[in-house]
Design a protein around this motif. Structure first.
Motif, PDB file in Angstrom:
ATOM      1  N   ARG A 147      12.687  34.763  -4.888  1.00 40.00           N
ATOM      2  CA  ARG A 147      13.287  33.662  -4.131  1.00 40.00           C
ATOM      3  C   ARG A 147      14.772  33.537  -4.488  1.00 40.00           C
ATOM      4  N   ARG A 148      15.462  32.776  -3.690  1.00 40.54           N
ATOM      5  CA  ARG A 148      16.893  32.512  -3.913  1.00 40.54           C
ATOM      6  C   ARG A 148      17.034  31.299  -4.816  1.00 40.54           C
ATOM      7  N   GLU A 149      17.738  31.468  -5.912  1.00 39.25           N
ATOM      8  CA  GLU A 149      18.031  30.373  -6.841  1.00 39.25           C
ATOM      9  C   GLU A 149      19.539  30.189  -6.908  1.00 39.25           C
ATOM     10  N   MET A 150      19.968  28.959  -7.077  1.00 35.10           N
ATOM     11  CA  MET A 150      21.382  28.697  -7.308  1.00 35.10           C
ATOM     12  C   MET A 150      21.590  28.586  -8.815  1.00 35.10           C
ATOM     13  N   ILE A 151      22.338  29.521  -9.361  1.00 30.04           N
ATOM     14  CA  ILE A 151      22.599  29.554 -10.801  1.00 30.04           C
ATOM     15  C   ILE A 151      24.101  29.409 -10.998  1.00 30.04           C
ATOM     16  N   GLY A 152      24.504  28.356 -11.652  1.00 29.83           N
ATOM     17  CA  GLY A 152      25.934  28.107 -11.816  1.00 29.83           C
ATOM     18  C   GLY A 152      26.647  27.945 -10.493  1.00 29.83           C
ATOM     19  N   GLY A 153      25.901  27.443  -9.476  1.00 33.85           N
ATOM     20  CA  GLY A 153      26.496  27.243  -8.164  1.00 33.85           C
ATOM     21  C   GLY A 153      26.618  28.503  -7.341  1.00 33.85           C
ATOM     22  N   LEU A 154      25.999  29.604  -7.796  1.00 32.08           N
ATOM     23  CA  LEU A 154      26.074  30.880  -7.092  1.00 32.08           C
ATOM     24  C   LEU A 154      24.669  31.370  -6.743  1.00 32.08           C
ATOM     25  N   PRO A 155      24.493  31.993  -5.582  1.00 28.78           N
ATOM     26  CA  PRO A 155      23.158  32.416  -5.154  1.00 28.78           C
ATOM     27  C   PRO A 155      22.682  33.683  -5.869  1.00 28.78           C
ATOM     28  N   VAL A 156      21.452  33.624  -6.364  1.00 25.42           N
ATOM     29  CA  VAL A 156      20.850  34.757  -7.067  1.00 25.42           C
ATOM     30  C   VAL A 156      19.442  34.968  -6.518  1.00 25.42           C
ATOM     31  N   MET A 157      19.096  36.216  -6.207  1.00 30.08           N
ATOM     32  CA  MET A 157      17.730  36.557  -5.845  1.00 30.08           C
ATOM     33  C   MET A 157      17.005  36.941  -7.126  1.00 30.08           C
ATOM     34  N   VAL A 158      15.928  36.204  -7.431  1.00 30.37           N
ATOM     35  CA  VAL A 158      15.226  36.422  -8.699  1.00 30.37           C
ATOM     36  C   VAL A 158      13.724  36.351  -8.470  1.00 30.37           C
ATOM     37  N   ALA A 159      12.971  37.127  -9.237  1.00 33.66           N
ATOM     38  CA  ALA A 159      11.516  37.081  -9.151  1.00 33.66           C
ATOM     39  C   ALA A 159      11.035  35.671  -9.450  1.00 33.66           C
ATOM     40  N   ASP A 160       9.968  35.232  -8.770  1.00 32.59           N
ATOM     41  CA  ASP A 160       9.388  33.941  -9.156  1.00 32.59           C
ATOM     42  C   ASP A 160       8.657  34.111 -10.487  1.00 32.59           C
ATOM     43  N   GLU A 161       8.181  33.002 -11.047  1.00 32.99           N
ATOM     44  CA  GLU A 161       7.633  33.036 -12.405  1.00 32.99           C
ATOM     45  C   GLU A 161       6.478  34.025 -12.544  1.00 32.99           C
ATOM     46  N   ALA A 162       5.547  33.997 -11.591  1.00 33.95           N
ATOM     47  CA  ALA A 162       4.386  34.887 -11.667  1.00 33.95           C
ATOM     48  C   ALA A 162       4.796  36.343 -11.489  1.00 33.95           C
ATOM     49  N   LYS A 163       5.732  36.592 -10.561  1.00 40.33           N
ATOM     50  CA  LYS A 163       6.123  37.981 -10.307  1.00 40.33           C
ATOM     51  C   LYS A 163       6.901  38.561 -11.481  1.00 40.33           C
TER      52      LYS A 163
END
Length: 287
Positions: A147-163
């Motif tokens: 999913r897309r997460e905002m980290i430090g105000g910047l978009p990051v595609m990161v695995a969800d917790e289970a994945k």
């Protein structure tokens, strides 16, 4: 369009389009510029520290706040290839499932891409930044659960917790080994449903992965009696066998630690060669 083109304008337009990683040819197409004008603009963008060259002919947009970008290796990593998302040890650390900070940022992609080492020195502050990115190529059927997460105000595609857990068990060498993953799994069960882990593992279609996951989950469930484990495991330990029955598993023995030897007891239910000491699977102070 050409009259308005300036380094600041280019940086603003790239940011609005979420184009954080680009080539000169992309600039030429976007702004209808000839090759000479494009390369002059690239040189100006670099001189003003609005971009940085990560790979030959490929540039990272730093924008007006370069420090914010350079402090965010997950953001950089998820834009160096497409499609891609941050996973394995890097995602485990992002979610707080492990205290170990990986020196390399690990990225899942369906493309083949060589590792990237990127060094950048800020001309104004003199601060130096060094990054290492490792790209793990997977089959399209394994590319899900992000999913897309905002980290430090910047978009990051990161695995969800289970994945993040399932990816790590699929390729343990990219997550610090099975001992580190087992410790992460113990933390993760408070936030991740076992049913989701089972569903993801089955969707991956790798029976060795299913065997490793089943063995570790069942080991945690057996520890629940008289041991301070998270509430989810304590409450769900009795139902674990029912859930795990749906988990695919290998018919032939598979190594728990994929980089270890094939010596060790074979768990009859999961067909796992337990080639690591059980204590290495349990965090200090537990059991």
């Amino acid at each position: 369009m050409k009259e308005k083109v300036s380094p600041i304008y280019i940086a603003q337009q790239l940011r609005q389009r979420d184009l954080f990683y680009f080539t000169p040819s992309l600039l030429a197409d976007l702004f209808s510029l000839d090759q000479r004008r494009v390369y002059r603009l690239v040189a100006q963008l670099k001189d003003k520290a609005l971009i940085a060259e990560v790979e030959k002919g490929k540039y990272l947009l730093l924008g007006l706040e370069p420090g914010r970008v350079l402090a965010n290796p997950l953001f950089i990593a998820s834009h160096l290839v497409a499609p891609a998302y941050v996973s394995y040890w890097s995602a485990l650390h992002f979610y707080g499932f492990t205290e170990q900070t990986p020196l390399t940022t690990f990225v899942t992609t369906t493309k083949k891409k060589q590792p990237v080492t990127f060094q950048y020195k800020d001309k104004q502050s003199g601060s130096a930044h060094s990054f290492r990115f490792r790209f793990v190529t997977v089959k399209p059927r394994k590319f899900f659960g992000y999913r897309r997460e905002m980290i430090g105000g910047l978009p990051v595609m990161v695995a969800d917790e289970a994945k993040a857990i399932v990816d790590s068990l699929d390729l343990p060498n990219y997550a610090g080994g099975v001992g580190e993953i087992a410790k992460a799994l113990r933390v993760a069960v408070d936030a991740v449903e076992v049913e989701t882990l089972v569903r993801y593992a089955n969707r991956m279609g790798d029976k060795s992965l299913g065997s490793r996951l089943g063995y570790l989950l069942e080991t945690l469930g057996q520890l629940a009696e008289g041991v301070a484990l998270p509430p989810y495991i304590l409450e769900g330990a009795a139902s674990l066998p029912v859930v795990l029955e749906r988990l695919i598993r290998s018919a032939s023995p598979v190594k728990l630690d994929v980089s270890g030897s094939r010596s060790g007891e074979i768990d009859p239910r999961w067909r796992v060669i337990v080639n690591v000491p059980e204590r290495s699977l349990i965090p200090p102070g537990v059991g």
